[in-house]
Scaffold this active site. Structure first.
Site, short mmCIF file in Angstrom:
data_model
loop_
_atom_site.label_atom_id
_atom_site.label_comp_id
_atom_site.label_asym_id
_atom_site.label_seq_id
_atom_site.Cartn_x
_atom_site.Cartn_y
_atom_site.Cartn_z
N THR A 96 11.34 14.68 6.34
CA THR A 96 12.17 13.79 7.14
C THR A 96 13.56 14.37 7.43
O THR A 96 14.14 15.03 6.58
CB THR A 96 12.32 12.42 6.45
OG1 THR A 96 11.03 11.83 6.35
CG2 THR A 96 13.21 11.47 7.20
N ARG A 149 -1.39 5.59 8.86
CA ARG A 149 -0.28 5.19 7.99
C ARG A 149 1.07 5.42 8.71
O ARG A 149 1.30 6.43 9.34
CB ARG A 149 -0.32 6.04 6.72
CG ARG A 149 0.81 5.75 5.70
CD ARG A 149 1.97 6.70 5.86
NE ARG A 149 2.93 6.57 4.74
CZ ARG A 149 4.12 7.15 4.72
NH1 ARG A 149 4.51 7.90 5.72
NH2 ARG A 149 4.92 7.00 3.70
N VAL A 150 1.93 4.43 8.60
CA VAL A 150 3.30 4.57 9.11
C VAL A 150 4.24 4.34 7.94
O VAL A 150 4.06 3.39 7.17
CB VAL A 150 3.59 3.55 10.24
CG1 VAL A 150 5.05 3.64 10.67
CG2 VAL A 150 2.67 3.79 11.43
N GLY A 151 5.22 5.21 7.80
CA GLY A 151 6.17 5.10 6.69
C GLY A 151 7.39 4.27 7.05
O GLY A 151 7.37 3.45 7.99
N GLY A 159 8.10 6.60 1.51
CA GLY A 159 8.28 5.55 2.49
C GLY A 159 7.83 4.16 2.06
O GLY A 159 8.49 3.16 2.36
N1 ASP Z 1 10.08 8.71 4.26
C1 ASP Z 1 9.07 9.50 4.89
C2 ASP Z 1 7.81 8.69 4.97
O1 ASP Z 1 7.45 8.06 4.00
C3 ASP Z 1 8.78 10.79 4.22
C4 ASP Z 1 9.93 11.52 3.59
O2 ASP Z 1 11.07 11.20 3.84
O3 ASP Z 1 9.69 12.46 2.84
O4 ASP Z 1 7.16 8.72 5.98
#
Ligand code: ASP
Length: 339
Positions: free
Chosen positions: A204, A232-234, A257
């Protein structure tokens, strides 16, 4: 000097004085920007000096891209967008080019932007062909009546807006592919990770900024988590979870997430400032180092307020991050400052 001349000179002096008063610059708020390139298991041994240098160069480029806009009087929205575009285009971060693969071996991209004063927001999820997802999120905010668009519809909208489209192979990097293959070989699904036991790949990118008008903005972009399940959506495009801005407070998150969604992390930080009067750095630490680990998650945030105070707490092993503070001081760090 005749009375007429005296009057003439007086009028001229008055006109010049008014002109000078009008031309005087308005009182300007301090500017500042912070960025992150993901939090997670960043092992010192695995990060060679050349790669570390390359990552730091791209973080510095992103900071400069955003800060130069602020210096010239541009908006915090333009600044965070520009910074995130640089990081999306860099192959070293889990956003845009260089994003991680999902369980199907494909790359799905999420992004969001938000501006403080009117709480305007735009978000996209599950993009596979938009070169810069943050621009698609911004287009949703500025060019549509909506806040959140996903998948094929979001992509169609981005194309209609004239955004650059690429083949899905554009996002692929060999390093991420190898990471995916080894995760798959171990049969490790992102959802089966155990904090402190399984290393979570970092990912991210994000930026927060305050401009000369005192307006704050946040932007975040991600490929999500390696081996995430199809669909899947974070937290990143979930407004309030991974991205949030309200008057005087903006937050961009990175981390596991699911936990950021369950604690509405980014909004929670600003709510503690607004409702409880907690100083922003303390509110950010309470959520990142307290509430989220208590649920079993980890990660970090960057947060900024209208005075340009910046907080960058994380509970993971490290977090790629950088800032240019109100006094112009620059810093880039991965682990503790100075390491
Ligand atoms: N927060 C992001 C997600 O869960 C991944 C990350 O920041 O490493 O999609």
């Amino acid at each position: 000097m005749s009375a007429r001349t005296v009057l003439g000179v007086a009028l001229l002096t008055l006109t010049l004085a008014i002109g000078r008063a009008q031309a005087a610059p308005p009182v300007e708020a301090p500017i500042a920007i912070a960025i992150h390139g993901g939090a997670g298991t960043i092992e010192r041994a695995a990060l060679g000096p050349d790669q570390r240098k390359a990552i730091e160069v791209d973080l510095a480029r992103a900071l400069e891209a955003g800060h130069s806009i602020l210096r010239e009087g541009g908006s915090s929205l333009d600044a965070v967008t520009a910074a995130v575009v640089v990081l999306e285009d860099s192959p070293y971060f889990n956003a845009g080019k260089g994003a991680v693969f999902n369980a199907d071996g494909r790359i799905d991209l999420d992004a969001a932007v938000m501006v403080g004063s009117q709480q305007r927001a735009g978000a996209v999820a599950a993009l596979t062909r938009v070169r810069n997802p943050v621009l698609a999120a911004r287009a949703v905010m500025e060019q549509s009546p909506h806040v959140f668009m996903i998948g094929a519809g979001a992509q169609r909208f981005a194309r209609e807006q004239g955004l650059a489209m690429v083949s899905p192979s554009y996002f692929r990097t060999e390093a991420r592919w190898q990471q995916y293959l080894s995760a798959r070989q171990r049969g490790r699904e992102a959802t089966a990770l155990v904090p402190g036991v399984n290393p979570r790949p970092y990912g991210t990118v994000g930026a927060v900024a305050v401009d000369r008008q005192g307006e704050v903005a946040a932007a975040t972009s991600t490929g999500g988590m390696t081996m995430k399940r199809y669909g899947r959506v974070g937290d990143v495009p979930v407004i309030g979870a991974g991205t949030w801005a309200e008057p005087g407070c903006a937050v961009s998150a990175t981390g596991w997430g699911e936990f950021f969604i369950r604690s509405n992390a980014a909004h929670e930080i600003c709510a503690r400032v607004r409702l409880a009067g907690t100083p922003m750095p303390e509110a950010a630490s309470q959520v990142v180092e307290g509430a989220i680990p208590r649920l079993g998650g980890d990660g970090g945030v960057i947060a900024i307020d209208a005075q340009g105070n910046i907080a960058m707490p994380y509970s993971s092993a490290g977090m790629y991050r950088g800032r240019i503070s109100v006094d112009g001081a620059r810093s880039i760090a991965i682990w503790a400052e100075g390491e």
